[in-house]
Design a protein around this motif. Sequence first.
Motif, PDB file in Angstrom:
ATOM      1  N   MET A  99     -24.864  -7.310 -22.868  1.00  0.00           N
ATOM      2  CA  MET A  99     -26.132  -6.827 -23.083  1.00  0.00           C
ATOM      3  C   MET A  99     -26.460  -5.052 -22.831  1.00  0.00           C
ATOM      4  N   ARG A 100     -27.327  -4.495 -23.152  1.00  0.00           N
ATOM      5  CA  ARG A 100     -27.532  -3.209 -23.691  1.00  0.00           C
ATOM      6  C   ARG A 100     -29.378  -2.429 -23.427  1.00  0.00           C
ATOM      7  N   ILE A 101     -29.169  -1.822 -22.912  1.00  0.00           N
ATOM      8  CA  ILE A 101     -30.740  -1.789 -22.549  1.00  0.00           C
ATOM      9  C   ILE A 101     -30.601  -0.011 -21.822  1.00  0.00           C
ATOM     10  N   VAL A 102     -32.555   0.307 -22.385  1.00  0.00           N
ATOM     11  CA  VAL A 102     -32.408   1.951 -22.314  1.00  0.00           C
ATOM     12  C   VAL A 102     -32.984   1.844 -21.552  1.00  0.00           C
ATOM     13  N   GLY A 103     -32.967   3.128 -20.554  1.00  0.00           N
ATOM     14  CA  GLY A 103     -34.077   2.693 -19.215  1.00  0.00           C
ATOM     15  C   GLY A 103     -33.866   3.843 -18.348  1.00  0.00           C
ATOM     16  N   THR A 104     -35.219   4.527 -18.132  1.00  0.00           N
ATOM     17  CA  THR A 104     -34.870   5.350 -16.679  1.00  0.00           C
ATOM     18  C   THR A 104     -34.644   4.855 -14.870  1.00  0.00           C
ATOM     19  N   ALA A 105     -33.448   5.472 -14.527  1.00  0.00           N
ATOM     20  CA  ALA A 105     -33.333   4.827 -13.083  1.00  0.00           C
ATOM     21  C   ALA A 105     -34.539   4.679 -12.404  1.00  0.00           C
ATOM     22  N   GLY A 110     -37.859   8.167  -1.313  1.00  0.00           N
ATOM     23  CA  GLY A 110     -37.859   8.793  -0.171  1.00  0.00           C
ATOM     24  C   GLY A 110     -35.628   8.827   0.277  1.00  0.00           C
ATOM     25  N   LEU A 111     -35.076   8.500  -1.324  1.00  0.00           N
ATOM     26  CA  LEU A 111     -33.529   8.077  -0.730  1.00  0.00           C
ATOM     27  C   LEU A 111     -32.912   9.288  -1.062  1.00  0.00           C
ATOM     28  N   THR A 112     -32.711   9.370   0.013  1.00  0.00           N
ATOM     29  CA  THR A 112     -31.002  10.485   0.511  1.00  0.00           C
ATOM     30  C   THR A 112     -29.501   9.143   0.716  1.00  0.00           C
ATOM     31  N   PRO A 113     -28.673  10.189   1.530  1.00  0.00           N
ATOM     32  CA  PRO A 113     -27.383   9.442   1.130  1.00  0.00           C
ATOM     33  C   PRO A 113     -27.531   8.166   2.840  1.00  0.00           C
ATOM     34  N   GLU A 114     -28.320   8.421   3.582  1.00  0.00           N
ATOM     35  CA  GLU A 114     -28.219   8.153   4.767  1.00  0.00           C
ATOM     36  C   GLU A 114     -29.105   6.458   5.117  1.00  0.00           C
ATOM     37  N   ASN A 151     -19.242  -0.574  -6.359  1.00  0.00           N
ATOM     38  CA  ASN A 151     -18.512   0.200  -5.545  1.00  0.00           C
ATOM     39  C   ASN A 151     -19.242   1.083  -5.482  1.00  0.00           C
ATOM     40  N   SER A 152     -19.517   2.042  -6.923  1.00  0.00           N
ATOM     41  CA  SER A 152     -20.241   3.179  -6.449  1.00  0.00           C
ATOM     42  C   SER A 152     -21.579   3.674  -6.745  1.00  0.00           C
ATOM     43  N   LEU A 153     -22.615   4.346  -6.189  1.00  0.00           N
ATOM     44  CA  LEU A 153     -24.046   4.421  -6.657  1.00  0.00           C
ATOM     45  C   LEU A 153     -23.790   5.301  -8.303  1.00  0.00           C
ATOM     46  N   PRO A 154     -24.690   5.376  -9.411  1.00  0.00           N
ATOM     47  CA  PRO A 154     -24.749   6.769  -9.856  1.00  0.00           C
ATOM     48  C   PRO A 154     -25.517   7.983  -9.192  1.00  0.00           C
ATOM     49  N   ASN A 155     -24.813   9.396  -9.258  1.00  0.00           N
ATOM     50  CA  ASN A 155     -25.384  10.495  -9.056  1.00  0.00           C
ATOM     51  C   ASN A 155     -26.726  10.160  -9.978  1.00  0.00           C
ATOM     52  N   PHE A 156     -27.406   9.824  -8.949  1.00  0.00           N
ATOM     53  CA  PHE A 156     -29.496   9.876  -8.872  1.00  0.00           C
ATOM     54  C   PHE A 156     -29.686  11.184  -9.704  1.00  0.00           C
ATOM     55  N   SER A 157     -29.014  11.990  -8.837  1.00  0.00           N
ATOM     56  CA  SER A 157     -29.649  14.165  -9.040  1.00  0.00           C
ATOM     57  C   SER A 157     -29.142  14.059 -10.636  1.00  0.00           C
ATOM     58  N   GLU A 158     -28.165  13.705 -11.347  1.00  0.00           N
ATOM     59  CA  GLU A 158     -27.902  14.001 -12.477  1.00  0.00           C
ATOM     60  C   GLU A 158     -29.049  13.650 -13.732  1.00  0.00           C
ATOM     61  N   ILE A 159     -29.050  12.247 -13.092  1.00  0.00           N
ATOM     62  CA  ILE A 159     -29.947  11.322 -14.012  1.00  0.00           C
ATOM     63  C   ILE A 159     -31.453  11.093 -14.429  1.00  0.00           C
TER      64      ILE A 159
END
Length: 239
Positions: A99-105, A110-114, A151-159
């Motif tokens: 499947m493929r969907i277009v959207g905004t994460a 309050g997201l922080t690495p911790e 395995n890893s999260l997207p870099n939300f600051s970039e998207i």
Amino acid sequence: MTTRQTGEERREGPEGPDRPVGASSGPREEDYRMPGLRTWMTRNVWLLVRLGMVIIFTFGTSLIADQFSYGLEFNPIEVTTEQINAGELPAGAEIGDYMRIVGTAGPGDGLTPENVGTEESGIGVSARYSVPYFYFRLEETGDNLLIQTGNSLPNFSEIEGDQRAWEGSLSTVGTVIFHDTTQVGLERAGLPIEERIPVIEVGETPETYRTLFPTYTVVVVVWVLSLGWLLWKRNAPFA
């Protein structure tokens, strides 16, 4: 009147040498077998070995069956945010489809690495065997759809604020990997836990699985050969 048997009147037979002709054979020691499963297993060791091989390779084949069929897909099925919000999927779409969907994460503000995995982050975490899986919403679909990454999260600051395409296998909250721990992780992060909610498992495309086709083929061939060996009439080793 007694007669003496000559050597010609005596004959060797399965009962042993020099047994008089016509004498009753009587029960032999090998005719007495203790009943029970242990006795049957002792007499059918190679049958059990063949059955064990079939079970082992059947398990392996069952594990790769879905991945093999997923690898045969090439173009993803497009699903829109409007369809998701209406509780619909494209005609003919099923669990396991590409499947493929277009959207905004849309993780929490309050997201922080911790604090990943908490309600402030808006990102659920499910992990087992040191392999983490992350879940989050799209802004356009809210609680009607979840995205899973491994395995890893997207870099939300970039998207952040940008729409992008999310592609992967379609599942639901009730069918994703590690079902028993996934719902706990979703609940901790304040994400929906209803089993019917669709999830798109991004990260592994059909092209990834197509590179494993030679290995899958070997497993299937060995499984077929083990079936043939199991059905072989002679219960004996290869020699």
